[in-house]
Design an enzyme around this catalytic site. Structure first.
Site, PDB file in Angstrom:
ATOM      1  N   ASP A  51     -12.207 -50.263  62.634  1.00  0.00           N
ATOM      2  CA  ASP A  51     -13.325 -50.287  61.675  1.00  0.00           C
ATOM      3  C   ASP A  51     -14.368 -49.417  62.559  1.00  0.00           C
ATOM      4  O   ASP A  51     -14.213 -49.417  63.988  1.00  0.00           O
ATOM      5  CB  ASP A  51     -13.921 -51.684  61.737  1.00  0.00           C
ATOM      6  CG  ASP A  51     -15.266 -51.674  61.036  1.00  0.00           C
ATOM      7  OD1 ASP A  51     -15.625 -51.053  60.049  1.00  0.00           O
ATOM      8  OD2 ASP A  51     -16.492 -52.477  61.632  1.00  0.00           O
TER       9      ASP A  51
ATOM     10  N   ASP B 227     -18.526 -49.051  62.075  1.00  0.00           N
ATOM     11  CA  ASP B 227     -19.723 -49.727  62.435  1.00  0.00           C
ATOM     12  C   ASP B 227     -19.712 -51.072  62.890  1.00  0.00           C
ATOM     13  O   ASP B 227     -19.194 -51.919  62.407  1.00  0.00           O
ATOM     14  CB  ASP B 227     -20.634 -49.706  61.130  1.00  0.00           C
ATOM     15  CG  ASP B 227     -21.050 -48.427  60.251  1.00  0.00           C
ATOM     16  OD1 ASP B 227     -21.331 -47.481  61.118  1.00  0.00           O
ATOM     17  OD2 ASP B 227     -20.560 -48.524  59.207  1.00  0.00           O
TER      18      ASP B 227
ATOM     19  N   GLY C  80     -19.384 -54.718  56.415  1.00  0.00           N
ATOM     20  CA  GLY C  80     -18.179 -54.121  55.872  1.00  0.00           C
ATOM     21  C   GLY C  80     -18.279 -54.003  54.496  1.00  0.00           C
ATOM     22  O   GLY C  80     -17.334 -53.623  53.835  1.00  0.00           O
ATOM     23  N   ILE C  81     -19.520 -54.189  53.797  1.00  0.00           N
ATOM     24  CA  ILE C  81     -19.870 -54.273  52.360  1.00  0.00           C
ATOM     25  C   ILE C  81     -20.458 -52.848  52.232  1.00  0.00           C
ATOM     26  O   ILE C  81     -21.025 -52.317  52.708  1.00  0.00           O
ATOM     27  CB  ILE C  81     -20.729 -55.280  52.107  1.00  0.00           C
ATOM     28  CG1 ILE C  81     -20.147 -56.772  52.514  1.00  0.00           C
ATOM     29  CG2 ILE C  81     -20.761 -55.716  50.544  1.00  0.00           C
ATOM     30  CD1 ILE C  81     -19.016 -57.162  52.079  1.00  0.00           C
TER      31      ILE C  81
ATOM     32  N   ARG D  76     -22.347 -49.831  50.240  1.00  0.00           N
ATOM     33  CA  ARG D  76     -23.839 -49.629  50.000  1.00  0.00           C
ATOM     34  C   ARG D  76     -24.360 -50.224  48.711  1.00  0.00           C
ATOM     35  O   ARG D  76     -25.479 -51.096  48.625  1.00  0.00           O
ATOM     36  CB  ARG D  76     -24.255 -48.099  49.891  1.00  0.00           C
ATOM     37  CG  ARG D  76     -25.603 -47.586  50.226  1.00  0.00           C
ATOM     38  CD  ARG D  76     -25.833 -46.164  50.263  1.00  0.00           C
ATOM     39  NE  ARG D  76     -24.864 -45.292  50.983  1.00  0.00           N
ATOM     40  CZ  ARG D  76     -24.537 -44.169  50.819  1.00  0.00           C
ATOM     41  NH1 ARG D  76     -25.398 -43.326  50.167  1.00  0.00           N
ATOM     42  NH2 ARG D  76     -23.836 -43.487  51.826  1.00  0.00           N
TER      43      ARG D  76
ATOM     44  N   SER E   3     -17.798 -46.586  55.045  1.00  0.00           N
ATOM     45  CA  SER E   3     -18.972 -45.667  55.261  1.00  0.00           C
ATOM     46  C   SER E   3     -18.767 -44.407  54.740  1.00  0.00           C
ATOM     47  O   SER E   3     -17.931 -43.599  55.342  1.00  0.00           O
ATOM     48  CB  SER E   3     -19.726 -45.992  56.425  1.00  0.00           C
ATOM     49  OG  SER E   3     -20.659 -45.043  56.645  1.00  0.00           O
TER      50      SER E   3
ATOM     51  N   ASN F 277     -20.914 -42.240  55.492  1.00  0.00           N
ATOM     52  CA  ASN F 277     -21.259 -41.667  56.600  1.00  0.00           C
ATOM     53  C   ASN F 277     -20.509 -41.446  58.015  1.00  0.00           C
ATOM     54  O   ASN F 277     -20.976 -40.899  58.842  1.00  0.00           O
ATOM     55  CB  ASN F 277     -22.693 -42.183  57.047  1.00  0.00           C
ATOM     56  CG  ASN F 277     -23.819 -41.995  56.182  1.00  0.00           C
ATOM     57  OD1 ASN F 277     -24.128 -40.803  55.737  1.00  0.00           O
ATOM     58  ND2 ASN F 277     -24.253 -42.958  55.397  1.00  0.00           N
TER      59      ASN F 277
ATOM     60  N   ASP G  94     -15.588 -56.080  63.329  1.00  0.00           N
ATOM     61  CA  ASP G  94     -16.600 -56.800  63.833  1.00  0.00           C
ATOM     62  C   ASP G  94     -17.171 -57.958  62.760  1.00  0.00           C
ATOM     63  O   ASP G  94     -18.308 -58.533  62.863  1.00  0.00           O
ATOM     64  CB  ASP G  94     -17.717 -56.073  64.362  1.00  0.00           C
ATOM     65  CG  ASP G  94     -18.334 -55.399  63.045  1.00  0.00           C
ATOM     66  OD1 ASP G  94     -17.697 -54.924  62.478  1.00  0.00           O
ATOM     67  OD2 ASP G  94     -19.550 -55.205  63.361  1.00  0.00           O
TER      68      ASP G  94
HETATM   69  C1  BG6 Z   1     -19.771 -50.307  56.530  1.00  0.00           C
HETATM   70  C2  BG6 Z   1     -20.863 -51.164  57.084  1.00  0.00           C
HETATM   71  O1  BG6 Z   1     -19.154 -49.700  57.569  1.00  0.00           O
HETATM   72  O2  BG6 Z   1     -20.317 -49.212  55.801  1.00  0.00           O
HETATM   73  C3  BG6 Z   1     -22.078 -51.580  55.881  1.00  0.00           C
HETATM   74  O3  BG6 Z   1     -20.552 -52.308  57.888  1.00  0.00           O
HETATM   75  C4  BG6 Z   1     -22.260 -50.351  54.935  1.00  0.00           C
HETATM   76  O4  BG6 Z   1     -22.969 -52.149  56.588  1.00  0.00           O
HETATM   77  C5  BG6 Z   1     -21.062 -49.815  54.292  1.00  0.00           C
HETATM   78  O5  BG6 Z   1     -23.057 -50.963  54.059  1.00  0.00           O
HETATM   79  C6  BG6 Z   1     -21.492 -48.557  53.807  1.00  0.00           C
HETATM   80  O6  BG6 Z   1     -21.986 -47.581  54.632  1.00  0.00           O
HETATM   81  P1  BG6 Z   1     -22.677 -46.439  53.985  1.00  0.00           P
HETATM   82  O7  BG6 Z   1     -23.040 -45.257  55.300  1.00  0.00           O
HETATM   83  O8  BG6 Z   1     -21.686 -45.501  53.103  1.00  0.00           O
HETATM   84  O9  BG6 Z   1     -23.995 -46.610  53.176  1.00  0.00           O
HETATM   85 MG    MG Z   2     -18.085 -53.047  61.089  1.00  0.00          MG
END
Ligand code: BG6
Ligand code: MG
Length: 226
Positions: free
Chosen positions: A9, A11, A46-47, A49, A118, A120, A172
């Site tokens: 993972d 984040d 892990g959820i 956006r 994510s 990002n 995590d």
């Molecule tokens: C996960 C995070 O890795 O990515 C979450 O644990 C987050 O908290 C999810 O909401 C989506 O991320 P992003 O950067 O696409 O908003």
């Molecule tokens: Mg994480």
């Protein structure tokens, strides 16, 4: 059976962006009269956006208060804040031990994957200067279900050309550990309250190659009946 891949993972495992997600959500939630704290934030890890926003609205008793368009705007505001906070990320932002464990896994000729939902993730890997450390990064934009669904871990296994039972996943978040287990992989949890992980480590400092290979051997040694 030989260990073929370790899938991470991002984040909260590779770097401490889990906290930056929290700060951005807290600010957007506050604007709409909802208070969230670090304990509640555990349930967002892990959820995706949009799913995170739904959980926050539900937490504040405002599930039906916003149209789809307004929800997209709120999620966009959160992402703008979050992306701005990423400007501070540098190669020094890797969590303790991560650079070394990635190096040692590679030296052991075990494949390395990323399973982050994510959108990002590519920006973050660039800022950390570790894009080249991964043999395959699952593409969050192609994933239909966020963790605890195993989809992103299964996509990473497929991209790495390994079977789930030949891989270890590192997480995590409780939802992430659930996703690894549901994929049929061995799970390592970093932090507290990850009771469903096969191996629980207090921090990334303890996440070393000897620790990972011992964990694998403990489940695959011919004398092991676990
Ligand atoms: C996960 C995070 O890795 O990515 C979450 O644990 C987050 O908290 C999810 O909401 C989506 O991320 P992003 O950067 O696409 O908003
Ligand atoms: Mg994480």
């Amino acid at each position: 059976m030989t260990l073929k891949a370790i899938i991470f993972d991002l984040d909260g495992v590779i770097t401490d962006t889990a906290h930056l997600h929290f700060l951005a959500w807290r600010s957007v939630a506050r604007q709409i009269g909802i208070t969230i704290d670090e304990a509640f934030n555990e349930s967002l890890k892990g959820i995706s956006r949009m799913d995170s926003l739904q959980r926050i609205l539900q937490h504040g008793g405002k599930s039906a208060a916003y149209s789809d368009k307004e929800c997209l705007k709120l999620a966009g505001e959160k992402n703008d804040l979050y992306v701005r906070s990423l400007a501070g990320l540098t190669p020094d932002s890797l969590l303790p031990g991560i650079r070394e464990v990635l190096r040692d896994i590679r030296a052991a000729q075990v494949r390395i994957g990323l399973a982050s939902v994510s959108l990002n993730a590519p920006t973050i890997l660039d800022a950390l200067g570790i894009k080249g450390a991964f043999d395959f990064c699952a593409d969050a934009s192609r994933i239909l279900c966020s963790k605890p669904d195993p989809e992103i871990f299964l996509a990473a296994c497929q991209g790495l050309n390994v079977r789930p039972d030949e891989a270890i996943g590192v997480e995590d978040a409780a939802a992430g550990v659930e996703a690894i287990n549901a994929a049929g992989m061995m799970s390592v949890g970093i932090g507290n309250d990850l009771h469903h992980a096969g191996l629980i480590l207090p921090s990334t400092r303890e996440l070393t190659w000897p620790c990972l290979s011992d964990f694998w051997a403990s489940r695959h040694h011919p004398d092991s009946n676990r």
